[in-house]
Write an enzyme that holds these catalytic residues in place. Sequence first.
Site, mmCIF file in Angstrom:
data_model
loop_
_atom_site.group_PDB
_atom_site.id
_atom_site.type_symbol
_atom_site.label_atom_id
_atom_site.label_comp_id
_atom_site.label_asym_id
_atom_site.label_seq_id
_atom_site.Cartn_x
_atom_site.Cartn_y
_atom_site.Cartn_z
ATOM 1 N N HIS A 129 88.677 29.612 78.967
ATOM 2 C CA HIS A 129 88.031 30.473 78.468
ATOM 3 C C HIS A 129 88.756 31.406 79.711
ATOM 4 O O HIS A 129 87.961 32.201 79.525
ATOM 5 C CB HIS A 129 87.152 30.112 78.580
ATOM 6 N N LYS B 254 80.547 29.489 59.885
ATOM 7 C CA LYS B 254 80.563 30.468 58.750
ATOM 8 C C LYS B 254 82.409 30.896 58.585
ATOM 9 O O LYS B 254 82.675 30.736 57.072
ATOM 10 C CB LYS B 254 79.778 31.560 58.311
ATOM 11 N N ARG C 32 87.722 38.735 69.750
ATOM 12 C CA ARG C 32 86.961 39.874 67.963
ATOM 13 C C ARG C 32 85.872 41.092 68.129
ATOM 14 O O ARG C 32 85.521 40.401 69.445
ATOM 15 C CB ARG C 32 86.302 37.716 67.498
ATOM 16 N N THR D 238 88.634 30.777 69.006
ATOM 17 C CA THR D 238 89.498 29.086 70.044
ATOM 18 C C THR D 238 90.219 27.931 68.805
ATOM 19 O O THR D 238 91.392 27.546 69.025
ATOM 20 C CB THR D 238 88.949 28.658 70.787
ATOM 21 N N THR D 239 89.000 27.376 68.541
ATOM 22 C CA THR D 239 89.624 26.535 67.359
ATOM 23 C C THR D 239 90.357 26.174 66.792
ATOM 24 O O THR D 239 91.591 25.747 66.238
ATOM 25 C CB THR D 239 88.187 25.342 66.681
HETATM 26 P P1 A3P Z 1 81.534 31.689 62.692
HETATM 27 O O1 A3P Z 1 79.752 31.263 63.775
HETATM 28 O O2 A3P Z 1 80.888 33.387 63.063
HETATM 29 O O3 A3P Z 1 81.370 30.826 61.976
HETATM 30 P P2 A3P Z 1 85.364 28.571 69.286
HETATM 31 O O4 A3P Z 1 86.988 28.403 67.445
HETATM 32 O O5 A3P Z 1 86.194 29.758 69.660
HETATM 33 O O6 A3P Z 1 84.034 28.225 69.492
HETATM 34 O O7 A3P Z 1 84.452 29.716 67.528
HETATM 35 C C1 A3P Z 1 84.242 29.195 66.541
HETATM 36 C C2 A3P Z 1 83.952 30.524 65.234
HETATM 37 O O8 A3P Z 1 85.347 30.502 64.582
HETATM 38 C C3 A3P Z 1 82.562 30.087 64.106
HETATM 39 O O9 A3P Z 1 82.687 31.067 63.712
HETATM 40 C C4 A3P Z 1 83.538 29.693 63.866
HETATM 41 O O10 A3P Z 1 82.803 28.830 62.582
HETATM 42 C C5 A3P Z 1 84.417 29.966 63.790
HETATM 43 N N1 A3P Z 1 85.733 28.861 63.115
HETATM 44 C C6 A3P Z 1 86.133 27.696 63.154
HETATM 45 N N2 A3P Z 1 87.218 26.416 63.321
HETATM 46 C C7 A3P Z 1 87.628 28.371 62.188
HETATM 47 C C8 A3P Z 1 89.058 28.167 61.285
HETATM 48 N N3 A3P Z 1 89.654 27.079 61.011
HETATM 49 N N4 A3P Z 1 89.486 28.904 60.900
HETATM 50 C C9 A3P Z 1 88.632 30.693 61.150
HETATM 51 N N5 A3P Z 1 87.408 30.900 61.743
HETATM 52 C C10 A3P Z 1 87.039 29.219 62.400
#
Ligand code: A3P
Length: 302
Positions: free
Chosen positions: A110, A268, A129, A51-52
């Site tokens: 969401h 990660k 994912r 999402t981020t």
């Molecule tokens: P991991 O816990 O596998 O590292 P959301 O944004 O939906 O909450 O998802 C968070 C997941 O996206 C986390 O995965 C986070 O590290 C990863 N994430 C956050 N920013 C990202 C980016 N710019 N590019 C790729 N993955 C990212």
Amino acid sequence: GYKWVVISPRCFQYKGFWLPEIYIKGSMMIDDHFKPRPSDIIVASNPKCGTTWLKALTFAIVNRNSYFDFQNHPLLTSNPHDFVPFLELFILQEAGSIESLPSPRLLSAHLAFSSFPTSMRCRFVYICRDPKDALVSMWYYVNKLRPEHLPPLSLEVTFDLFSKGLSLFGPFWDHVLGYWKASLESPNKVLFLKYEDMKREPSVYVRKLAEFLDLPFSAEEEDEGIVDKIVKLCSFENLSNLDVNKNNVKEKKRGFPAPLRNSDFFRKGLVGDWFNHLTPEMVKVLDQITEEKFRGTGLNFN
Ligand code: A3P
């Protein structure tokens, strides 16, 4: 037992999905009060699916004419969630604040596709994912959200619940399928993206996203390398290393049901970290559910 002890914050089943209470309130407000505009863009996802990242990319693409200086971009000093509020949470804030946003409004959700009123004519960009990576990411995350007086949640229990559909906004597979089917029925309204594809070929998907939003990159922009600039700006490596996103202060801003740190959105950022966490048995169960749920739909995570 399970439904509130284990998933924190407490979740209730609403329209077929497990939601924290505050999102249920928001969902009801959307039904009664949200006035969708055809220009609205909704970044939709199951939590922990990227999402981020998708918020950052969408914001950078949509606003690239206002923010063309990539050395001095707002995403370098604010977390992506500050630019793309959750519709379900935002609508609970001061009456009318959503109405006063200029078009195109950039919002996120969401909520499952089926939870929205059928009159929603906006565009959705959905990111999903591999459920194995989503589960691992979710496990870390729910432990961050978990109140201090509760013991940490084990991966075994989180897995058990997740595979039974009990996860934030779960069942995970039903959430994904709802948007997948919508994207097949209305490809102009719903863009379906996979985290793994985007990690492999980010620039391909940045172009796709821009085209879907009717904002394709011009030849001049291509010559200037804008696509690569956006990819780099929004990459995990870049965003997770910014001071703003290393912020470890727990705040209840953005209306989230539990206090969060900006750093909680970055862990990660890899494909396949499940390999370091899940037992072969867990992998087998999850792959089997995925195979059964997605059979005949044309969707897979191979
Ligand atoms: P991991 O816990 O596998 O590292 P959301 O944004 O939906 O909450 O998802 C968070 C997941 O996206 C986390 O995965 C986070 O590290 C990863 N994430 C956050 N920013 C990202 C980016 N710019 N590019 C790729 N993955 C990212």
